[in-house]
Scaffold this motif. Structure first.
Motif, PDB file in Angstrom:
ATOM      1  N   ASP A 132       0.723  -1.093  -0.020  1.00 38.82           N
ATOM      2  CA  ASP A 132      -0.015   0.107  -0.030  1.00 38.82           C
ATOM      3  C   ASP A 132       0.965   1.216   0.167  1.00 38.82           C
ATOM      4  OD1 ASP A 132      -2.403  -1.189  -0.051  1.00 38.82           O
ATOM      5  OD2 ASP A 132      -2.777  -1.277   2.137  1.00 38.82           O
ATOM      6  N   LEU A 133       0.308   2.419  -0.620  1.00 38.02           N
ATOM      7  CA  LEU A 133       1.157   3.388  -0.706  1.00 38.02           C
ATOM      8  C   LEU A 133       0.178   4.772  -0.493  1.00 38.02           C
ATOM      9  CD1 LEU A 133       2.937   3.096  -4.258  1.00 38.02           C
ATOM     10  CD2 LEU A 133       3.892   2.829  -1.737  1.00 38.02           C
ATOM     11  N   SER A 134       0.647   5.702  -0.065  1.00 38.76           N
ATOM     12  CA  SER A 134      -0.044   6.855   0.103  1.00 38.76           C
ATOM     13  C   SER A 134      -0.786   7.653  -1.067  1.00 38.76           C
ATOM     14  CB  SER A 134       0.772   8.126   0.989  1.00 38.76           C
ATOM     15  OG  SER A 134       1.503   7.599   1.940  1.00 38.76           O
ATOM     16  N   ASP A 135      -1.861   8.588  -0.683  1.00 37.91           N
ATOM     17  CA  ASP A 135      -2.323   9.292  -1.705  1.00 37.91           C
ATOM     18  C   ASP A 135      -1.674  10.564  -1.786  1.00 37.91           C
ATOM     19  OD1 ASP A 135      -4.038  10.382  -3.219  1.00 37.91           O
ATOM     20  OD2 ASP A 135      -5.675  11.012  -1.800  1.00 37.91           O
ATOM     21  N   ILE A 136      -0.763  10.606  -2.817  1.00 36.59           N
ATOM     22  CA  ILE A 136       0.170  11.509  -3.379  1.00 36.59           C
ATOM     23  C   ILE A 136      -0.376  12.116  -4.562  1.00 36.59           C
ATOM     24  CG2 ILE A 136       2.381  12.197  -4.086  1.00 36.59           C
ATOM     25  CD1 ILE A 136       2.475  11.238  -1.180  1.00 36.59           C
ATOM     26  N   SER A 137      -0.450  13.584  -4.490  1.00 35.22           N
ATOM     27  CA  SER A 137      -1.006  14.204  -5.714  1.00 35.22           C
ATOM     28  C   SER A 137       0.356  14.614  -6.443  1.00 35.22           C
ATOM     29  CB  SER A 137      -1.453  15.540  -4.969  1.00 35.22           C
ATOM     30  OG  SER A 137      -1.885  16.345  -6.428  1.00 35.22           O
ATOM     31  N   PHE A 138       0.331  13.787  -7.421  1.00 35.75           N
ATOM     32  CA  PHE A 138       1.582  14.018  -8.255  1.00 35.75           C
ATOM     33  C   PHE A 138       1.537  15.396  -9.371  1.00 35.75           C
ATOM     34  CE2 PHE A 138       1.889   9.484  -7.237  1.00 35.75           C
ATOM     35  CZ  PHE A 138       3.101   9.394  -7.042  1.00 35.75           C
ATOM     36  N   ALA A 139       0.187  15.572  -9.547  1.00 35.12           N
ATOM     37  CA  ALA A 139      -0.227  16.970 -10.320  1.00 35.12           C
ATOM     38  C   ALA A 139       0.430  18.087  -9.442  1.00 35.12           C
ATOM     39  CB  ALA A 139      -1.373  17.117 -10.629  1.00 35.12           C
ATOM     40  N   SER A 140       0.405  18.150  -8.153  1.00 32.04           N
ATOM     41  CA  SER A 140       0.735  19.103  -7.451  1.00 32.04           C
ATOM     42  C   SER A 140       2.074  19.253  -7.364  1.00 32.04           C
ATOM     43  CB  SER A 140      -0.005  19.184  -5.818  1.00 32.04           C
ATOM     44  OG  SER A 140      -1.418  18.948  -5.864  1.00 32.04           O
ATOM     45  N   ILE A 141       2.835  18.326  -7.136  1.00 33.58           N
ATOM     46  CA  ILE A 141       4.022  17.980  -6.953  1.00 33.58           C
ATOM     47  C   ILE A 141       4.830  18.709  -8.262  1.00 33.58           C
ATOM     48  CG2 ILE A 141       6.257  16.381  -6.900  1.00 33.58           C
ATOM     49  CD1 ILE A 141       4.695  14.863  -5.074  1.00 33.58           C
ATOM     50  N   ALA A 142       4.123  18.136  -9.167  1.00 27.73           N
ATOM     51  CA  ALA A 142       4.685  18.578 -10.791  1.00 27.73           C
ATOM     52  C   ALA A 142       4.564  20.155 -10.829  1.00 27.73           C
ATOM     53  CB  ALA A 142       4.030  17.896 -11.792  1.00 27.73           C
ATOM     54  N   ARG A 143       3.592  20.891 -10.282  1.00 31.45           N
ATOM     55  CA  ARG A 143       3.533  22.100 -10.497  1.00 31.45           C
ATOM     56  C   ARG A 143       4.547  22.889  -9.653  1.00 31.45           C
ATOM     57  NH1 ARG A 143      -2.092  21.075 -10.745  1.00 31.45           N
ATOM     58  NH2 ARG A 143      -2.554  20.876  -8.542  1.00 31.45           N
ATOM     59  N   CYS A 144       4.871  22.196  -8.397  1.00 29.00           N
ATOM     60  CA  CYS A 144       6.092  22.997  -7.518  1.00 29.00           C
ATOM     61  C   CYS A 144       7.404  22.803  -8.356  1.00 29.00           C
ATOM     62  CB  CYS A 144       6.224  22.162  -6.418  1.00 29.00           C
ATOM     63  SG  CYS A 144       4.824  22.316  -5.277  1.00 29.00           S
ATOM     64  N   PHE A 145       7.618  21.769  -9.054  1.00 24.53           N
ATOM     65  CA  PHE A 145       8.745  21.787 -10.151  1.00 24.53           C
ATOM     66  C   PHE A 145       8.745  22.723 -11.221  1.00 24.53           C
ATOM     67  CE2 PHE A 145       9.432  17.210  -8.489  1.00 24.53           C
ATOM     68  CZ  PHE A 145      10.463  17.353  -7.838  1.00 24.53           C
ATOM     69  N   GLY A 146       7.606  23.357 -11.437  1.00 26.38           N
ATOM     70  CA  GLY A 146       7.690  24.256 -12.594  1.00 26.38           C
ATOM     71  C   GLY A 146       6.852  23.532 -14.009  1.00 26.38           C
ATOM     72  N   ALA A 147       6.654  22.199 -13.809  1.00 30.65           N
ATOM     73  CA  ALA A 147       5.841  21.748 -14.835  1.00 30.65           C
ATOM     74  C   ALA A 147       4.312  22.057 -15.087  1.00 30.65           C
ATOM     75  CB  ALA A 147       6.278  20.113 -15.012  1.00 30.65           C
ATOM     76  N   ASP A 148       3.913  21.824 -16.172  1.00 30.85           N
ATOM     77  CA  ASP A 148       2.301  21.847 -16.265  1.00 30.85           C
ATOM     78  C   ASP A 148       1.826  20.470 -15.796  1.00 30.85           C
ATOM     79  OD1 ASP A 148       2.477  24.446 -17.507  1.00 30.85           O
ATOM     80  OD2 ASP A 148       1.735  23.529 -19.421  1.00 30.85           O
ATOM     81  N   SER A 149       0.636  20.575 -15.411  1.00 32.45           N
ATOM     82  CA  SER A 149       0.157  19.293 -14.655  1.00 32.45           C
ATOM     83  C   SER A 149      -1.322  19.288 -14.733  1.00 32.45           C
ATOM     84  CB  SER A 149       0.632  18.848 -13.287  1.00 32.45           C
ATOM     85  OG  SER A 149       0.103  19.906 -12.384  1.00 32.45           O
ATOM     86  N   MET A 150      -1.910  18.180 -14.874  1.00 36.29           N
ATOM     87  CA  MET A 150      -3.290  17.662 -14.633  1.00 36.29           C
ATOM     88  C   MET A 150      -3.498  16.555 -13.978  1.00 36.29           C
ATOM     89  SD  MET A 150      -2.495  19.335 -17.748  1.00 36.29           S
ATOM     90  CE  MET A 150      -2.767  18.464 -19.115  1.00 36.29           C
ATOM     91  N   ARG A 151      -4.662  16.452 -13.240  1.00 35.80           N
ATOM     92  CA  ARG A 151      -5.382  15.303 -12.570  1.00 35.80           C
ATOM     93  C   ARG A 151      -6.611  14.733 -13.085  1.00 35.80           C
ATOM     94  NH1 ARG A 151      -5.449  14.182  -5.912  1.00 35.80           N
ATOM     95  NH2 ARG A 151      -5.162  11.873  -6.013  1.00 35.80           N
ATOM     96  N   VAL A 152      -6.646  13.609 -13.676  1.00 35.74           N
ATOM     97  CA  VAL A 152      -7.905  13.394 -14.242  1.00 35.74           C
ATOM     98  C   VAL A 152      -8.439  11.983 -13.849  1.00 35.74           C
ATOM     99  CG1 VAL A 152      -6.972  14.273 -16.273  1.00 35.74           C
ATOM    100  CG2 VAL A 152      -6.689  11.803 -15.971  1.00 35.74           C
ATOM    101  N   GLU A 153      -9.835  11.710 -13.868  1.00 34.86           N
ATOM    102  CA  GLU A 153     -10.312  10.450 -13.577  1.00 34.86           C
ATOM    103  C   GLU A 153     -11.219   9.737 -14.543  1.00 34.86           C
ATOM    104  OE1 GLU A 153     -12.491  11.524  -9.993  1.00 34.86           O
ATOM    105  OE2 GLU A 153     -10.805  12.221  -8.880  1.00 34.86           O
ATOM    106  N   THR A 154     -11.400  10.272 -15.726  1.00 34.09           N
ATOM    107  CA  THR A 154     -12.244   9.580 -16.573  1.00 34.09           C
ATOM    108  C   THR A 154     -11.480   9.798 -17.940  1.00 34.09           C
ATOM    109  OG1 THR A 154     -13.509  11.800 -17.479  1.00 34.09           O
ATOM    110  CG2 THR A 154     -14.353  10.596 -15.669  1.00 34.09           C
TER     111      THR A 154
END
Length: 541
Positions: free
Chosen positions: A476-498
């Motif tokens: 099991d792993l934590s619920d990490i928001s990779f989209a948020s981390i990416a924005r902190c790095f200066g990249a564009d990001s989106m989180r999608v479910e569908t």
């Protein structure tokens, strides 16, 4: 010039245009020599493992030698995962490692390791240069060994004090890779065995790609109506939409495709070492007559004793096989096996989950020349099962290394700046090299990273549930928001479910031409295209 300057001259002679590294005090003279060399771009990564993956992905995409540098023991061992990947993937790579000064060797100096002993089992060759006057000889040899025969990684250790010494009479010449060819007797024996066949197949591996024989393979298959299968993670060795392509031999290959090999009576394996995965745990090819062609003598006969074994460059062999004479009697069987492949490799008309929607979107929106890299993980089973690859469009680790997807994509994009490059990763693998997203942003390398987030190590969880149902530990792993981390790095990001959201996000990413992360939230109960959590738990009585 000093030894460090000589090293840079050697890189120039080998047409090296990119060097990947994490800077280290032990090889500062080389960095200083690169400062004055404008034809070579230095890419400074965030971790030596990421730098090594970048060099490996660059080599695959450019068909040139990948070069990576790291400091003494701590940097060297960090880079080991990329060296191991290059070894199992037969990728030419030269690894320049800093080393403690000669006066400190054998005393367990600061960050000292015995580089030759450490990397001899992993690399194709490992050497420590302890005499500056021998540097031109040994470094030239390193590039030759990396590229000739079965390609692979070569590790060169450079004691810090050697780099400052003067080198006399420095001359370098670019490595010319020899291309051994089969003799006429070999060709006649292959012709006779193929003519006796009723259900022949070709298993094509990475040697086809490295010898630039993809088009020759297609001509050979078309001339004699021979069905072609790709070895593990070499999907792009033959166009998947071609009527003679009949499947990929990898992890989770469907039973119907494996039956194609089982039904065959003659197998022509070319440019493949017939690995554990390709041969389904060495269970295939037990009854078929085997023709094995490979550029490395040591590959032939290791896993199977062939009826005909030929040491040859793949392109040279296929070019000569174009001139044999066959009377194909197997066209109906080939059509049947192609229809079987199409049936099991087609996405359902009604998509069952976002993974299938994602593959559908990639298939329709990606330009034909786009490159896909991938990490290790169950998410890749959708890619391997359903995506239709074209030639020169795929870079994946046969070593199964996690953390590979993003840095390999960075290397591939540097090798092919005008081609879209997309990496696919799970949340487990992406986190292992997520820091290289900053590298992509810093150098403005516009790769698209698709991250499948199911909050677990999915592959291991699948086997855990199959073998020890409901006894979950460590996956099991934590619920990490990779989209948020990416924005902190200066990249564009989106989180999608569908699927609809993914299609919109992917279209935007293609247009923006910036480093982008698309985080896809996936159902943890869907373990693979063919297995749910419930089915896995019910599989053990």
């Amino acid at each position: 010039m000093n030894a460090a300057e000589a090293i840079v001259q050697c890189l120039k002679s080998e047409d090296v245009s990119h060097v990947f590294c994490v800077p280290g005090e032990s090889y500062l003279p080389i960095l200083d020599a690169l400062f004055s060399e404008k034809t070579i771009q230095l890419i400074s990564a965030r971790h030596e493992g990421g730098a090594a993956f970048m060099a490996e992905g660059y080599a695959k995409a450019s068909k040139k030698v990948g070069v990576v540098m790291a400091t003494r023991g701590v940097g060297a061992t960090n880079a080991a995962i990329g060296i191991h990947t290059a070894r199992q993937d037969s990728t030419p790579m030269v690894v320049l490692l800093g080393q403690v000064a000669r006066a400190f060797r054998g005393r367990e100096g600061f960050q000292e390791i015995d580089v030759e002993a450490c990397f001899r089992p992993i690399a194709k060759w490992a050497v420590e240069i302890d005499d500056a006057q021998r540097l031109p000889e040994l470094l030239t040899r390193a590039f030759r060994i990396a590229q000739t025969g079965r390609p692979g990684p070569v590790v060169v250790a450079l004691p810090e004090d050697v780099l400052h010494e003067q080198v006399d009479h420095v001359t370098f010449s670019k490595t010319i890779v020899p291309k051994p060819a089969p003799n006429e007797e070999d060709i006649q024996r292959i012709e006779q065995l193929l003519q006796s066949a009723r259900r022949p197949i070709v298993i094509a591996g990475g040697g086809i790609i490295w010898s630039k024989a993809i088009d020759t393979l297609r001509l050979f298959a078309e001339k004699w109506s021979l069905p072609v299968m790709s070895s593990f993670r070499r999907h792009d060795v033959f166009p998947n939409n071609h009527p003679l392509y009949v499947g990929h031999l990898g992890l989770g290959t469907q039973r119907a495709i494996i039956e194609t090999v089982e039904q065959a009576d003659v197998v022509l394996a070319i440019g493949t070492r017939l690995s554990e995965v390709t041969t389904q745990d060495y269970k295939l090819l037990s009854t078929q007559k085997l023709i094995h062609i490979d550029i490395d003598y040591d590959v032939i006969g290791v896993t199977y004793s062939p009826h005909i074994g030929v040491v040859s460059d793949a392109k040279e062999a296929l070019s000569r096989l174009l001139n044999i004479q066959l009377q194909p009697s197997w066209t109906d069987w080939v059509q049947e096996r192609r229809e079987t492949y199409e049936r099991v490799s087609s996405l359902p008309s009604i998509k069952r989950n976002v993974n299938e929607e994602m593959i559908h979107t990639l298939q329709h929106l990606l330009p034909s020349e786009a490159i896909i890299t991938n990490d290790a993980g169950n998410f890749a089973s959708w890619l391997h099962s359903f995506f239709q690859f074209q030639q020169h469009t795929y870079i994946g680790p046969t070593s199964g290394a996690m953390g590979y997807g993003l840095p390999a994509a960075i290397g591939a994009k540097l090798a092919n700046p005008h081609r879209p490059v997309v990496s696919l990763s799970g949340d487990g693998g992406f986190m292992m090299t997520i820091q290289e997203l900053e590298t992509a942003v810093r150098y403005n390398i516009p790769v698209i990273s698709v991250v499948f987030n199911n909050q677990m190590y999915g592959t291991i969880r699948m086997y855990q549930e199959l073998r020890y149902p409901k006894r979950v530990i460590g996956t099991d792993l934590s619920d990490i928001s990779f989209a948020s981390i990416a924005r902190c790095f200066g990249a564009d990001s989106m989180r999608v479910e569908t699927g609809e959201q993914f299609s919109s996000a992917f279209t935007t990413a293609l247009q923006n031409n910036k480093p982008t992360v698309i985080e896809v939230m996936t159902d943890p109960n869907v373990l693979s295209p063919f297995l749910t959590m419930e089915q896995a738990r019910g599989g053990k009585q």
